[in-house]
Design a protein around this motif. Structure first.
Motif, short mmCIF file in Angstrom:
data_model
loop_
_atom_site.label_atom_id
_atom_site.label_comp_id
_atom_site.label_asym_id
_atom_site.label_seq_id
_atom_site.Cartn_x
_atom_site.Cartn_y
_atom_site.Cartn_z
N LEU A 34 -2.67 4.06 -4.66
CA LEU A 34 -1.32 2.75 -6.04
C LEU A 34 -0.96 3.65 -7.22
CD1 LEU A 34 -3.80 0.03 -4.58
CD2 LEU A 34 -1.05 0.62 -3.91
N ASN A 35 -0.14 2.97 -7.79
CA ASN A 35 0.18 3.22 -9.14
C ASN A 35 0.02 2.17 -10.08
OD1 ASN A 35 2.72 4.59 -7.63
ND2 ASN A 35 3.59 5.22 -9.35
N LYS A 36 -0.63 2.81 -11.18
CA LYS A 36 -0.99 1.92 -12.17
C LYS A 36 -0.11 2.18 -12.56
CE LYS A 36 -5.47 1.57 -14.85
NZ LYS A 36 -6.77 2.13 -14.96
N LEU A 86 -9.38 -5.71 -8.74
CA LEU A 86 -8.11 -4.96 -8.27
C LEU A 86 -7.95 -6.57 -7.95
CD1 LEU A 86 -9.41 -1.63 -6.73
CD2 LEU A 86 -8.98 -1.80 -9.77
N THR A 87 -6.08 -6.00 -8.78
CA THR A 87 -4.57 -7.27 -7.66
C THR A 87 -4.18 -5.87 -7.45
OG1 THR A 87 -5.84 -9.03 -9.02
CG2 THR A 87 -3.26 -8.49 -8.43
N VAL A 88 -3.41 -6.51 -6.69
CA VAL A 88 -2.46 -5.06 -5.62
C VAL A 88 -1.55 -6.05 -5.65
CG1 VAL A 88 -2.05 -3.58 -4.00
CG2 VAL A 88 -4.42 -3.51 -4.42
N SER A 89 -0.46 -5.74 -5.95
CA SER A 89 1.11 -6.06 -5.28
C SER A 89 2.68 -4.66 -5.60
CB SER A 89 1.38 -7.37 -6.41
OG SER A 89 2.94 -6.71 -7.76
N VAL A 90 3.71 -5.18 -4.62
CA VAL A 90 4.45 -3.89 -4.66
C VAL A 90 5.39 -4.33 -5.54
CG1 VAL A 90 4.44 -4.30 -1.73
CG2 VAL A 90 5.96 -6.27 -3.25
N LEU A 111 -2.07 -3.27 -9.72
CA LEU A 111 -1.94 -2.05 -8.80
C LEU A 111 -0.80 -1.72 -8.18
CD1 LEU A 111 -5.03 -0.69 -8.42
CD2 LEU A 111 -4.33 -0.19 -9.86
N SER A 112 0.27 -0.73 -7.98
CA SER A 112 1.29 -1.22 -7.66
C SER A 112 1.57 -0.98 -6.05
CB SER A 112 2.75 -0.58 -8.51
OG SER A 112 3.80 -0.69 -7.55
N ASP A 113 1.97 -1.03 -5.25
CA ASP A 113 1.98 -1.04 -3.46
C ASP A 113 3.71 -0.19 -3.09
OD1 ASP A 113 1.33 0.52 -1.35
OD2 ASP A 113 0.82 -2.01 -0.15
N TYR A 114 4.62 -0.54 -4.48
CA TYR A 114 6.29 -0.37 -4.13
C TYR A 114 6.44 0.91 -3.86
CZ TYR A 114 7.38 2.65 -8.24
OH TYR A 114 7.40 3.97 -8.94
N LYS A 115 5.56 1.94 -3.92
CA LYS A 115 6.08 3.29 -3.62
C LYS A 115 6.13 3.33 -1.93
CE LYS A 115 6.36 6.12 -7.22
NZ LYS A 115 6.08 7.72 -8.36
N THR A 116 5.10 3.93 -1.53
CA THR A 116 4.97 4.13 -0.50
C THR A 116 4.54 2.95 0.65
OG1 THR A 116 2.63 4.65 -0.24
CG2 THR A 116 3.77 6.28 -0.86
N ASN A 117 3.91 1.77 0.07
CA ASN A 117 2.98 1.14 1.38
C ASN A 117 2.06 1.66 1.86
OD1 ASN A 117 6.90 -0.28 1.60
ND2 ASN A 117 5.31 -1.54 0.07
N SER A 118 1.35 2.27 0.84
CA SER A 118 0.16 2.97 1.81
C SER A 118 -0.50 1.51 1.89
CB SER A 118 0.45 4.26 1.31
OG SER A 118 -0.47 3.78 -0.13
N PHE A 119 -1.00 1.44 0.98
CA PHE A 119 -1.83 0.76 1.19
C PHE A 119 -1.45 -0.90 1.42
CE2 PHE A 119 -3.79 -3.46 0.02
CZ PHE A 119 -5.43 -3.31 -0.01
N GLY A 120 -0.57 -1.46 1.24
CA GLY A 120 -0.42 -2.43 2.94
C GLY A 120 -0.26 -1.89 4.48
N GLU A 121 0.04 -0.96 4.86
CA GLU A 121 0.12 -0.35 5.73
C GLU A 121 -1.19 -0.37 5.85
OE1 GLU A 121 2.35 2.55 8.04
OE2 GLU A 121 4.01 2.02 6.47
N ALA A 122 -1.87 1.05 5.51
CA ALA A 122 -3.84 1.01 5.57
C ALA A 122 -4.33 -0.38 6.11
CB ALA A 122 -4.32 1.87 4.13
N TYR A 123 -4.70 -1.74 5.21
CA TYR A 123 -5.03 -2.57 5.13
C TYR A 123 -4.66 -3.49 5.99
CZ TYR A 123 -8.50 -0.51 1.54
OH TYR A 123 -9.40 0.00 0.92
N GLY A 124 -3.39 -3.21 6.64
CA GLY A 124 -2.71 -4.70 7.90
C GLY A 124 -1.78 -5.63 7.02
N VAL A 125 -2.02 -4.80 5.41
CA VAL A 125 -1.30 -6.42 5.01
C VAL A 125 0.36 -6.62 4.72
CG1 VAL A 125 -3.64 -7.19 4.09
CG2 VAL A 125 -1.77 -5.93 2.72
#
Length: 172
Positions: A34-36, A86-90, A111-125
């Motif tokens: 994720l991007n800080k 931690l707070t995650v958003s795109v 933390l930002s998931d904007y570049k690859t959405n890898s967190f979103g995909e890995a965590y099913g969100v």
């Protein structure tokens, strides 16, 4: 191709598709990048040895996301140094930083998931239709095992703050 889950979540009553697996208590937490900031990234290893309370919000600039992040920021002050909140958003890191400054939020790590959405995909969100991450909460122990998870079925609803905070406290 990533797994798609339908019939599990809505936005204002309208069905949305979540991409990725549904994590459960006892699962090993997937790694993420994720991007800080625009140029600085973090992974799960950056929080090694700490309990992680991960609050996922679709966009920091909406009412429920704002309230959710403020609530966990208040809790973070009392949780101590052994728990990383931690707070995650795109949202772009610039928007996250601007919002934190305006809101006086300084205890949670945005933390930002904007570049690859890898967190979103890995965590099913990851919401397929919107490329946003669905509101959810994950509590990971110091060994990165999922100890608490809440996937909200309606994006505009609030999570169970007290239950998530209590789950994190029980791990230190």
């Amino acid at each position: 191709m990533a797994q798609e889950r339908t019939g599990v979540a809505t936005l204002k009553g309208n069905p949305i598709t979540l991409v990725g697996p549904e994590l459960k208590k006892g699962d090993k937490a997937p790694d993420f990048e994720l991007n800080k900031s625009l140029t600085e990234t973090v992974t799960l290893k950056d929080y090694a040895g700490k309990v992680k309370l991960i609050s996922v919000v679709p966009s920091i600039d909406t009412g429920v996301c704002d309230a959710q992040t403020r609530r966990f920021n208040e809790a973070a002050a009392a949780l101590g140094d052994n728990i990383a909140v931690l707070t995650v958003s795109v949202d772009l890191p610039f928007a996250q930083s601007r919002w934190c400054g305006a809101a006086g939020v300084d205890k949670v790590v945005m933390l930002s998931d904007y570049k690859t959405n890898s967190f979103g995909e890995a965590y099913g969100v990851l919401i397929k239709e919107l490329r946003l991450d669905m509101r959810s909460i994950f509590v990971l122990d110091a060994d990165n095992n999922v100890q608490y998870v809440e996937y909200l079925s309606e994006m505009t609803e609030h999570p169970n703050y007290d239950q998530a905070i209590e789950a994190a406290k029980q791990l230190v």
